[in-house]
Design a protein around this motif. Structure first.
Motif, PDB file in Angstrom:
ATOM      1  N   LEU A 102       6.984   6.903   8.575  1.00 31.93           N
ATOM      2  CA  LEU A 102       6.562   7.246   7.221  1.00 31.93           C
ATOM      3  C   LEU A 102       6.249   8.735   7.149  1.00 31.93           C
ATOM      4  O   LEU A 102       5.512   9.266   7.983  1.00 31.93           O
ATOM      5  CB  LEU A 102       5.315   6.459   6.827  1.00 31.93           C
ATOM      6  N   ARG A 103       6.769   9.393   6.133  1.00 28.54           N
ATOM      7  CA  ARG A 103       6.449  10.798   5.909  1.00 28.54           C
ATOM      8  C   ARG A 103       5.131  10.885   5.134  1.00 28.54           C
ATOM      9  O   ARG A 103       4.643   9.888   4.588  1.00 28.54           O
ATOM     10  CB  ARG A 103       7.582  11.468   5.125  1.00 28.54           C
ATOM     11  N   LEU A 104       4.565  12.049   5.063  1.00 35.16           N
ATOM     12  CA  LEU A 104       3.241  12.244   4.473  1.00 35.16           C
ATOM     13  C   LEU A 104       3.092  11.679   3.058  1.00 35.16           C
ATOM     14  O   LEU A 104       2.089  11.008   2.785  1.00 35.16           O
ATOM     15  CB  LEU A 104       2.849  13.723   4.505  1.00 35.16           C
ATOM     16  N   PRO A 105       4.026  11.903   2.132  1.00 34.31           N
ATOM     17  CA  PRO A 105       3.829  11.328   0.793  1.00 34.31           C
ATOM     18  C   PRO A 105       3.669   9.802   0.813  1.00 34.31           C
ATOM     19  O   PRO A 105       2.860   9.247   0.065  1.00 34.31           O
ATOM     20  CB  PRO A 105       5.093  11.741   0.027  1.00 34.31           C
TER      21      PRO A 105
ATOM     22  N   GLU B  29     -10.084   9.541  13.892  1.00 34.35           N
ATOM     23  CA  GLU B  29     -10.353   8.403  13.016  1.00 34.35           C
ATOM     24  C   GLU B  29      -9.124   7.954  12.233  1.00 34.35           C
ATOM     25  O   GLU B  29      -9.232   7.125  11.331  1.00 34.35           O
ATOM     26  CB  GLU B  29     -11.471   8.760  12.040  1.00 34.35           C
ATOM     27  N   PHE B  30      -7.962   8.508  12.553  1.00 32.99           N
ATOM     28  CA  PHE B  30      -6.723   8.164  11.855  1.00 32.99           C
ATOM     29  C   PHE B  30      -5.583   8.323  12.856  1.00 32.99           C
ATOM     30  O   PHE B  30      -5.640   9.178  13.738  1.00 32.99           O
ATOM     31  CB  PHE B  30      -6.524   9.101  10.655  1.00 32.99           C
ATOM     32  N   PRO B  31      -4.538   7.514  12.713  1.00 30.87           N
ATOM     33  CA  PRO B  31      -3.410   7.604  13.649  1.00 30.87           C
ATOM     34  C   PRO B  31      -2.803   9.003  13.708  1.00 30.87           C
ATOM     35  O   PRO B  31      -2.724   9.699  12.686  1.00 30.87           O
ATOM     36  CB  PRO B  31      -2.391   6.611  13.078  1.00 30.87           C
TER      37      PRO B  31
ATOM     38  N   ASN C  74      10.100  21.081  12.210  1.00 38.50           N
ATOM     39  CA  ASN C  74       9.179  21.323  11.098  1.00 38.50           C
ATOM     40  C   ASN C  74       8.736  20.066  10.370  1.00 38.50           C
ATOM     41  O   ASN C  74       8.273  20.145   9.230  1.00 38.50           O
ATOM     42  CB  ASN C  74       9.834  22.269  10.078  1.00 38.50           C
ATOM     43  N   ALA C  75       8.882  18.911  10.995  1.00 38.64           N
ATOM     44  CA  ALA C  75       8.544  17.673  10.287  1.00 38.64           C
ATOM     45  C   ALA C  75       7.804  16.706  11.195  1.00 38.64           C
ATOM     46  O   ALA C  75       8.091  16.607  12.385  1.00 38.64           O
ATOM     47  CB  ALA C  75       9.816  17.007   9.760  1.00 38.64           C
ATOM     48  N   VAL C  76       6.839  16.010  10.595  1.00 29.84           N
ATOM     49  CA  VAL C  76       6.101  14.967  11.299  1.00 29.84           C
ATOM     50  C   VAL C  76       6.161  13.684  10.484  1.00 29.84           C
ATOM     51  O   VAL C  76       6.456  13.712   9.286  1.00 29.84           O
ATOM     52  CB  VAL C  76       4.625  15.347  11.565  1.00 29.84           C
ATOM     53  N   ALA C  77       5.873  12.577  11.133  1.00 32.30           N
ATOM     54  CA  ALA C  77       5.830  11.279  10.465  1.00 32.30           C
ATOM     55  C   ALA C  77       4.810  10.417  11.196  1.00 32.30           C
ATOM     56  O   ALA C  77       4.343  10.763  12.287  1.00 32.30           O
ATOM     57  CB  ALA C  77       7.203  10.621  10.476  1.00 32.30           C
ATOM     58  N   TRP C  78       4.468   9.298  10.595  1.00 33.57           N
ATOM     59  CA  TRP C  78       3.539   8.343  11.191  1.00 33.57           C
ATOM     60  C   TRP C  78       4.261   7.023  11.391  1.00 33.57           C
ATOM     61  O   TRP C  78       5.075   6.623  10.557  1.00 33.57           O
ATOM     62  CB  TRP C  78       2.332   8.120  10.278  1.00 33.57           C
ATOM     63  N   ARG C  79       3.936   6.331  12.462  1.00 28.21           N
ATOM     64  CA  ARG C  79       4.505   5.005  12.693  1.00 28.21           C
ATOM     65  C   ARG C  79       3.869   4.030  11.706  1.00 28.21           C
ATOM     66  O   ARG C  79       2.639   3.982  11.577  1.00 28.21           O
ATOM     67  CB  ARG C  79       4.228   4.554  14.113  1.00 28.21           C
TER      68      ARG C  79
ATOM     69  N   ASP D 107      -0.446   0.506   9.349  1.00 29.90           N
ATOM     70  CA  ASP D 107      -0.822  -0.876   8.997  1.00 29.90           C
ATOM     71  C   ASP D 107      -2.074  -1.321   9.747  1.00 29.90           C
ATOM     72  O   ASP D 107      -2.959  -1.950   9.171  1.00 29.90           O
ATOM     73  CB  ASP D 107       0.326  -1.842   9.292  1.00 29.90           C
ATOM     74  N   ARG D 108      -2.168  -0.979  11.044  1.00 31.32           N
ATOM     75  CA  ARG D 108      -3.362  -1.341  11.821  1.00 31.32           C
ATOM     76  C   ARG D 108      -4.582  -0.603  11.289  1.00 31.32           C
ATOM     77  O   ARG D 108      -5.677  -1.161  11.233  1.00 31.32           O
ATOM     78  CB  ARG D 108      -3.151  -1.032  13.308  1.00 31.32           C
ATOM     79  N   TRP D 109      -4.412   0.661  10.912  1.00 33.05           N
ATOM     80  CA  TRP D 109      -5.541   1.423  10.370  1.00 33.05           C
ATOM     81  C   TRP D 109      -6.018   0.797   9.063  1.00 33.05           C
ATOM     82  O   TRP D 109      -7.217   0.668   8.829  1.00 33.05           O
ATOM     83  CB  TRP D 109      -5.150   2.889  10.151  1.00 33.05           C
ATOM     84  N   ILE D 110      -5.091   0.402   8.206  1.00 31.14           N
ATOM     85  CA  ILE D 110      -5.448  -0.204   6.923  1.00 31.14           C
ATOM     86  C   ILE D 110      -6.222  -1.506   7.135  1.00 31.14           C
ATOM     87  O   ILE D 110      -7.181  -1.783   6.423  1.00 31.14           O
ATOM     88  CB  ILE D 110      -4.192  -0.439   6.060  1.00 31.14           C
ATOM     89  N   GLU D 111      -5.830  -2.280   8.134  1.00 28.32           N
ATOM     90  CA  GLU D 111      -6.515  -3.546   8.419  1.00 28.32           C
ATOM     91  C   GLU D 111      -7.971  -3.323   8.816  1.00 28.32           C
ATOM     92  O   GLU D 111      -8.836  -4.134   8.488  1.00 28.32           O
ATOM     93  CB  GLU D 111      -5.800  -4.302   9.534  1.00 28.32           C
ATOM     94  N   ASN D 112      -8.243  -2.249   9.551  1.00 28.11           N
ATOM     95  CA  ASN D 112      -9.603  -2.026  10.027  1.00 28.11           C
ATOM     96  C   ASN D 112      -9.833  -0.535  10.294  1.00 28.11           C
ATOM     97  O   ASN D 112      -9.855  -0.106  11.446  1.00 28.11           O
ATOM     98  CB  ASN D 112      -9.858  -2.849  11.292  1.00 28.11           C
TER      99      ASN D 112
END
Length: 63
Positions: free
Chosen positions: A6-9, A30-32, A40-45, A50-55
């Protein structure tokens, strides 16, 4: 099975957090963490988000 990146937006929309808050929470552990996908680009798994959102309060212990 590959994990969607997932990209930042998308992360901002999914979590409801601002860009600044995401990076501040990453710095505090406190965040993945993002992954570098090009020079020049980053993304999140998506699975990490999803795990962060759960808890979100337990993320520090999971990381």
């Amino acid at each position: 099975m590959s994990d969607r990146l997932l990209r930042l937006p998308s992360v901002v929309e999914t979590t409801g957090l601002s860009r600044r808050t995401i990076y501040r929470k990453m710095d505090c552990g406190e965040f993945p963490r993002s992954v570098q996908i090009s020079a020049n680009a980053v993304a999140w798994r998506q699975s990490d988000i999803d795990r962060w959102i759960e808890n979100p309060l337990e993320w520090r212990g999971a990381a």
